[in-house]
Design a protein around this motif. Sequence first.
Motif, mmCIF file in Angstrom:
data_model
loop_
_atom_site.group_PDB
_atom_site.id
_atom_site.type_symbol
_atom_site.label_atom_id
_atom_site.label_comp_id
_atom_site.label_asym_id
_atom_site.label_seq_id
_atom_site.Cartn_x
_atom_site.Cartn_y
_atom_site.Cartn_z
ATOM 1 N N ILE A 144 42.848 0.674 -36.422
ATOM 2 C CA ILE A 144 41.727 -0.484 -36.894
ATOM 3 C C ILE A 144 40.720 -0.416 -36.917
ATOM 4 C CG2 ILE A 144 41.565 -3.197 -37.619
ATOM 5 C CD1 ILE A 144 44.396 -3.421 -35.523
ATOM 6 N N PRO A 145 40.246 0.285 -38.364
ATOM 7 C CA PRO A 145 38.969 0.766 -38.299
ATOM 8 C C PRO A 145 37.442 -0.553 -38.746
ATOM 9 C CG PRO A 145 39.254 0.651 -40.883
ATOM 10 C CD PRO A 145 40.859 0.441 -39.782
ATOM 11 N N LEU A 146 36.246 -0.279 -37.638
ATOM 12 C CA LEU A 146 35.482 -1.367 -37.869
ATOM 13 C C LEU A 146 33.725 -0.771 -37.357
ATOM 14 C CD1 LEU A 146 34.006 -4.507 -37.636
ATOM 15 C CD2 LEU A 146 33.656 -3.850 -35.301
ATOM 16 N N GLN A 147 33.911 -0.404 -39.062
ATOM 17 C CA GLN A 147 32.858 0.916 -39.327
ATOM 18 C C GLN A 147 31.442 0.572 -39.657
ATOM 19 O OE1 GLN A 147 34.891 2.359 -42.265
ATOM 20 N NE2 GLN A 147 35.537 4.603 -41.316
ATOM 21 N N TYR A 148 30.316 0.438 -39.673
ATOM 22 C CA TYR A 148 29.190 0.636 -40.083
ATOM 23 C C TYR A 148 28.080 1.203 -40.707
ATOM 24 C CZ TYR A 148 29.606 -3.330 -36.389
ATOM 25 O OH TYR A 148 30.428 -5.111 -35.824
ATOM 26 N N GLU A 149 27.152 1.224 -41.684
ATOM 27 C CA GLU A 149 26.340 2.268 -42.552
ATOM 28 C C GLU A 149 25.637 2.642 -40.769
ATOM 29 O OE1 GLU A 149 21.690 1.739 -44.953
ATOM 30 O OE2 GLU A 149 23.151 -0.191 -44.714
ATOM 31 N N TRP A 150 25.764 4.082 -41.473
ATOM 32 C CA TRP A 150 25.267 4.537 -40.230
ATOM 33 C C TRP A 150 23.511 4.948 -40.052
ATOM 34 C CZ3 TRP A 150 28.132 10.457 -40.140
ATOM 35 C CH2 TRP A 150 28.832 9.968 -40.685
ATOM 36 N N GLY A 151 23.463 3.899 -38.979
ATOM 37 C CA GLY A 151 22.047 4.172 -38.568
ATOM 38 C C GLY A 151 21.689 2.489 -38.680
ATOM 39 N N GLN A 152 22.900 2.361 -38.151
ATOM 40 C CA GLN A 152 23.111 0.530 -37.312
ATOM 41 C C GLN A 152 23.515 0.659 -36.408
ATOM 42 O OE1 GLN A 152 24.982 -2.131 -40.132
ATOM 43 N NE2 GLN A 152 23.477 -2.312 -41.854
ATOM 44 N N ALA A 153 23.664 -0.336 -35.764
ATOM 45 C CA ALA A 153 24.385 -0.409 -34.047
ATOM 46 C C ALA A 153 24.836 -1.928 -34.670
ATOM 47 C CB ALA A 153 23.279 -1.054 -32.941
ATOM 48 N N ALA A 154 26.271 -1.279 -33.713
ATOM 49 C CA ALA A 154 27.456 -2.916 -33.588
ATOM 50 C C ALA A 154 27.466 -3.828 -33.223
ATOM 51 C CB ALA A 154 28.489 -1.789 -33.070
ATOM 52 N N ARG A 155 28.049 -4.605 -33.599
ATOM 53 C CA ARG A 155 27.752 -6.034 -33.383
ATOM 54 C C ARG A 155 28.585 -6.761 -32.727
ATOM 55 N NH1 ARG A 155 24.742 -5.876 -38.292
ATOM 56 N NH2 ARG A 155 27.009 -6.135 -39.167
ATOM 57 N N ALA A 156 28.262 -7.336 -31.636
ATOM 58 C CA ALA A 156 29.286 -8.290 -30.189
ATOM 59 C C ALA A 156 30.513 -8.962 -31.444
ATOM 60 C CB ALA A 156 28.557 -8.387 -29.683
ATOM 61 N N GLU A 157 29.494 -10.152 -31.713
ATOM 62 C CA GLU A 157 30.267 -10.723 -32.733
ATOM 63 C C GLU A 157 31.294 -10.555 -33.566
ATOM 64 O OE1 GLU A 157 32.334 -14.172 -33.185
ATOM 65 O OE2 GLU A 157 29.716 -13.855 -32.150
ATOM 66 N N ASP A 158 31.085 -9.200 -34.432
ATOM 67 C CA ASP A 158 31.814 -8.195 -35.211
ATOM 68 C C ASP A 158 33.327 -7.731 -34.536
ATOM 69 O OD1 ASP A 158 30.093 -8.788 -37.326
ATOM 70 O OD2 ASP A 158 29.149 -6.692 -37.261
#
Length: 389
Positions: free
Chosen positions: A105-119
């Motif tokens: 199950i992918p949780l992907q972000y724009e490259w250059g961003q950090a992941a967010r715990a709430e997501d």
Amino acid sequence: MARALNLRIPGPTPVPPDILEAVAHPMVNHRGREFAALISRVADQLKDWFQTSNDVLILSASGTGGLESAVVSTLSPGDKVLSVSIGAFGERFAAIADTYGAEVIPLQYEWGQAARAEDVRQALAEHPDVKAVLVTHNETSTGVTNPLEEIARAVREASTSPSPAARERVGPGVRGEGTLILVDAVSSLGAIPFEADGWGLDVVVTGSQKGWMVPPGLAFVSMSERAWRAYEEAKMPRFYLDLGRHRDALAKGQTPWTPAMSIFFGLDAALERMAEEGAERIFTRHASMGRMVREGVKALGLELLCQDERYASDTVTAIKCPEGIEVSALRNALEDDYNVVLAGGQAKLQGKIFRIGHLGLVEEEDIRETLQALEQTLAKLGFKAAAVR
């Protein structure tokens, strides 16, 4: 006499002379007493850097091999895994799980961003039967460090206190002992603060060629008690990368297969060197080098790929290449004229960014030399840069 190479890539990193000398140690019996003492010593010392009471296993493999061992030793085909991806190495971790039959199950972000715990928390609420979360601590391809402690806390809270809707969907036994957290710490561990046990991490993987200042060829893996219980039920095919075999061999002072023995000798010297410098000094030095690079490239009028400097990596910086300048031409000129070697972009960032590694054996003079060479090379290629301060 040729100038020394200023190797400013995120790995393999420069190897100090004393560690190179150690790598040249004569071979010994890998089933004998000398190697047993060596592997027991370095495995025990690695625990301090992982900040874990669990065994740290040493595989003769790259970091990717370590990541594959984490997947095959804890999961079964069909298991759902949440892939938290902010770059090329996050995608690679997911690809390994997918290859062995996990449902990713992918949780992907724009490259250059950090992941967010709430997501992550929200994704687990939507998919309460996730067996494991895959996350990269420091994304080498983008120069971004994820807030791993916050992400891990979100996973633990979601595991121990699932929402009423989650319980209704999968029953009162949702997640059993809790969702596993599998971590790619290849380019972070040994260079920036890290706490495997304190953050509740289950499998942590790193590689010898990064902050450890050792040639490529060894992967270090820690497993929590929860991960070992998952191991007993895991059904993915495994043989060379079976962490249970490595655990059993380590108890005898051995590896299950022929080890990359020369690198073990180098690791022994590296850990002694790191202990002399001390963890706090190492972490402070890397933080200082990271700031120096970021401030230096911004002073030249260049733009960081990392969108929020709170999450900028202290081991590698990704920089957008100025319009009209080819990354390959820039890197070739730096190497030809100044013996400074930078890394290019990976995957969809190829030809768009270049990267400066600043981990392991690195001091201010290395960075100062790199920034000056970068300024002069950009000028030769037609980019008008401000003076490096």
